[in-house]
Enzyme design. Structure first.
Site, mmCIF file in Angstrom:
data_model
loop_
_atom_site.group_PDB
_atom_site.id
_atom_site.type_symbol
_atom_site.label_atom_id
_atom_site.label_comp_id
_atom_site.label_asym_id
_atom_site.label_seq_id
_atom_site.Cartn_x
_atom_site.Cartn_y
_atom_site.Cartn_z
ATOM 1 N N HIS A 116 0.842 -1.202 0.000
ATOM 2 C CA HIS A 116 0.000 0.000 0.000
ATOM 3 C C HIS A 116 0.871 1.244 0.000
ATOM 4 C CE1 HIS A 116 0.010 1.621 4.219
ATOM 5 N NE2 HIS A 116 0.212 0.373 4.595
ATOM 6 N N GLU A 162 -5.432 1.908 1.952
ATOM 7 C CA GLU A 162 -5.312 0.744 2.823
ATOM 8 C C GLU A 162 -5.584 1.126 4.259
ATOM 9 O OE1 GLU A 162 -2.992 -2.010 5.559
ATOM 10 O OE2 GLU A 162 -2.940 0.162 5.291
ATOM 11 N N GLU A 163 -5.108 2.303 4.649
ATOM 12 C CA GLU A 163 -5.239 2.740 6.039
ATOM 13 C C GLU A 163 -6.687 2.967 6.456
ATOM 14 O OE1 GLU A 163 -2.946 2.505 8.006
ATOM 15 O OE2 GLU A 163 -1.001 2.951 7.094
#
Length: 498
Positions: A116, A162-163
């Site tokens: 990511h 992604e976070e």
């Protein structure tokens, strides 16, 4: 890496895959390159500069993220990759994945490598996850420099958001057609590979640790083994890390795609045993700057970053240039291929092919889920009113495959299996797999013990080259051989390859 929320509830069942990723032979594999640490760190410096110029971060929906994606895409375009800036929407903002395909290789046998690219809003995200992004970028550029002509088709990916819950990778996997998803035979994920107080973790594809979510889809064990082989070759011990759903392998394994990767640790605290194993400082986080503004270029351990970058290249070269194994015989137990029960002494819990019903006693015992499809081989598939109703009782139960004619050459047997028992079991209880031909060999064995063992799918592989050229049967056995105890077992996805 996103914060720890809920673990994956289960790995979804998947269709039996064709040839799983495998080791290359020495004759077919090209020598993996040494990835330049200087070049990887130059990419990290670029990502730091982008964050500094854009409010201190590279987060989803912020200008720093798009600038990061454009930087990666520009380098790949210049190197001859076919690249796509794939957009998706989340939380009112547009996100982007960078997808890069290297020309050539079998389009029906795709090896993907991903990391990511986004940071949290609190900081520039250099270890999390500039480190993985930079390492796979430099590996991709080395593919170009060497003009690699892999047997597999190589695809690299840099994921957005992604976070915020694996949004970019989930969008990518969800929007692939079933046909396109089936072409991806392996996914390698690299999220945080330069932690300042590092550990050396490899995703536990075969569930040998017996922790958490169970094994990855069939083929994950081979991916794990290739990465372990690299670290073994440089004298660095590794430990397993669970598929807990915190990174971008999640959408892949949920669709039955084998996955693997490495990880050097996040907010978890390094133990004394881990410090003895790897060095560093016990009692401190692997990355004390995790999700903080101090996750800068100063927050990276050069040795860990260098080792992991080289491990990535080793895996890519080893897996992508290997001649895929050829399936000799396989059974996912969705149709009757002629297994027969061998008369034994067990009075209940004899082996049968069918749709198993879940049972529990101080934890899962008979598993109601299979590795693929609906059916498996199971010792008494009914649940009954208690786990002891249809478990193995009174001795041994065996089932044998139809005759299998093996070709000459190197041969490997793989299968998914579990043995579960209660604390009243003993070492006389067992699960066993034998090959019976001109001779007989036990190739998998697990003995019971006087402790509770819950059912959890594991993958086993065995070299059966000694039986090349023979007609053999695979014999699977389970036994409750001492005083009556709770014993359950299952098998799925038996495969012989060469």
């Amino acid at each position: 890496m996103r914060p720890r929320l809920l673990t994956l509830a289960a790995i979804l069942a998947a269709a039996l895959l064709p040839a799983a990723p495998s080791h290359a032979s020495g004759a077919s594999a090209l020598a993996p390159p040494n990835i330049s640490l200087e070049n990887v760190k130059a990419h990290l410096s670029q990502l730091q500069s982008i964050a500094t110029a854009n409010g201190g971060n590279r987060a989803h929906g912020r200008p720093g993220y798009l600038a990061s994606a454009n930087y990666v895409k520009g380098r790949l375009d210049a190197a001859g990759f076919t690249t796509t800036l794939q957009s998706f929407s989340y939380n009112g903002a547009t996100g982007y994945n960078v997808i890069a395909d290297w020309p050539g290789g079998d389009p029906n046998d795709v090896l993907m490598v991903g990391a990511h690219l986004d940071s949290v809003t609190a900081g520039p995200g250099i270890n999390d996850n500039g480190s993985g992004s930079a390492a796979i970028l430099e590996t991709a550029l080395e593919v170009s420099r060497q003009g690699l002509a892999p047997a597999k088709h190589l695809r690299f990916a840099w994921w957005g958001a992604e976070e915020l819950g694996l949004r970019g990778s989930s969008s990518y996997v969800t929007n692939l057609s079933t046909t396109e998803r089936s072409k991806i035979k392996g996914y390698l994920n690299f999220d945080m590979v330069g932690s300042p107080n590092p550990g050396y973790f490899v995703y536990d594809g075969d569930n040998s640790d017996g922790v958490g979510s169970g094994p990855g889809p069939a083929g994950s064990a081979q991916l794990e083994r290739v990465l372990q082989d690299y670290f073994t070759s440089i004298g660095v011990p590794t430990r397993g890390t669970d598929f807990d759903g915190r990174s971008d392998y999640g959408p892949f394994i949920s669709r039955g795609i084998p996955a693997g990767g490495t990880f050097t640790g996040a907010e978890g605290v390094k133990t004394s045993a881990q410090a003895s194993l790897w060095g560093g400082t016990a009692g401190q986080a692997f990355d004390a700057c995790y999700h903080r503004s101090c996750d800068t270029t100063s927050n990276v351990n050069d040795t860990a970053l260098d080792r992991n970058a080289d491990a990535i290249a080793y895996a890519v070269w080893t897996l992508a240039t290997a001649t895929p194994p050829v399936a000799v015989w396989s059974d996912d137990f969705e149709t009757d291929k002629g297994w027969t029960v061998v008369p034994g002494t067990a009075t209940t819990g004899t082996w049968e092919r069918g749709d198993p019903e879940a049972t529990s006693s101080s934890g899962a015992k008979q598993l109601g889920t299979t590795v693929s499809g609906t059916n498996d081989l199971v010792t008494g598939r009914l649940a009954g009113s208690s786990a002891g109703d249809y478990d193995v009782d009174g001795g041994t139960t065996s089932i044998q495959s139809p005759p299998i004619t093996l070709p000459a050459g190197s041969l490997s047997l793989s299968l998914s299996w579990y043995l579960a028992h209660g604390s009243n079991a003993t070492s006389a209880d067992f699960f066993r797999v034998r090959i019976v031909g001109g001779t007989t060999a036990t190739v998998v064995q697990q003995l019971g013990a006087a402790s509770n063992r819950d059912g959890a799918w594991s993958t086993a592989t065995a070299d059966i080259s000694a039986f090349a050229g023979q007609t053999v049967r695979v014999v699977i056995e389970a036994g409750d051989e001492s005083t009556a105890s709770l014993v359950e077992a299952g098998v799925d996805d038996v495969r012989i390859t060469r």
